[in-house]
Design a protein around this motif. Sequence first.
Motif, short mmCIF file in Angstrom:
data_model
loop_
_atom_site.label_atom_id
_atom_site.label_comp_id
_atom_site.label_asym_id
_atom_site.label_seq_id
_atom_site.Cartn_x
_atom_site.Cartn_y
_atom_site.Cartn_z
N ASN A 34 -0.42 1.19 -11.35
CA ASN A 34 -1.13 0.05 -10.78
C ASN A 34 -1.89 0.44 -9.51
N LYS A 35 -1.42 1.50 -8.84
CA LYS A 35 -2.04 1.91 -7.57
C LYS A 35 -1.95 3.43 -7.44
N LYS A 40 -5.54 2.17 -0.96
CA LYS A 40 -4.66 1.29 -0.19
C LYS A 40 -4.15 0.10 -1.01
N GLU A 41 -4.85 -0.29 -2.05
CA GLU A 41 -4.50 -1.48 -2.80
C GLU A 41 -4.35 -1.17 -4.28
N ALA A 42 -3.62 -2.06 -4.97
CA ALA A 42 -3.48 -1.92 -6.42
C ALA A 42 -4.82 -2.20 -7.09
N ASP A 43 -5.19 -1.33 -8.02
CA ASP A 43 -6.44 -1.45 -8.77
C ASP A 43 -7.66 -1.59 -7.86
N GLN A 44 -7.62 -0.89 -6.71
CA GLN A 44 -8.76 -0.93 -5.80
C GLN A 44 -9.98 -0.28 -6.46
#
Length: 283
Positions: A34-35, A40-44
């Motif tokens: 997912n990350k 820094k973020e999931a699925d960025q």
Amino acid sequence: MKIKLFFLGVSLLLCSAGFAQKNLNNYKYVIVQNKYDFLKEADQYQLNSLTKFLFEKYGFEAVLEGENFPEEMAFNRCLALSSDVIKDSGMFKTKLSVQLKDCNGALVFTSQLGESREKEYKVAYHEALRDAFKSIELLNHKYEPKSEGSLPAKKTISEKVAAANVEKEKEVARLKQELEALKKERETSAKAVKPIEPQPKKVVPVTKSLPAKAQILYAQETPTGFQLVDSTPKVVFKIKKTGRKDLFLVEGEDSVIYKQDNKWIYEYNTDAGAQQKELNINF
């Protein structure tokens, strides 16, 4: 000389790709994170979603972390590879590669290094990832189950579940038979020791205060078994050991406490017949 080295390098590359293809064809699924660690973020930048899309485009069945696994994959985790995207350092280029690991954490494949000179992050990451997937595209992945030691098909899984349920039912039935035999043995022993007029069968009064399932009973060892106390502390039961590890006789009662399906069961007699109650015991 240089031409010979060139053809030798090409030959080794083709052999390596063929070997990787043969091994990866034994895997049906890919789990996509997912990350990624470098974001820094999931699925960025939708990079994880793009990874899933590209794996499915090139022959794999991709599953995102946290999604429900397919039945055969839930029973056999080694049907799936775990994927990761690694960012390489670069001054003027964005460089990404794709790694695949098996269910034991062993690295089985690393893609070519995908590159992009774009300055905008999303565009650069997407371009570099697509470039890295070119080596996965060349694998022409097609799932081929192993002939031996392969993961079971859906029908086989169902059969295994059914067999496990049958064994569970047999164990419960066997335990009940042992309990009945133990009760009869106790009754026979009591008659042999005290040959007097038959006494009415002892029944646990309806007013007996039984511990709630959520209440924890703590086991304190005694010379003959254990005493079970609540948090007061108050002695709720005194139990004696038997020939079975998970079966105890309750002192002063025509009742037993035994373990069934990882739960402690208190079985006692009332006017309405045998009753059962689940206990929460901390040994």
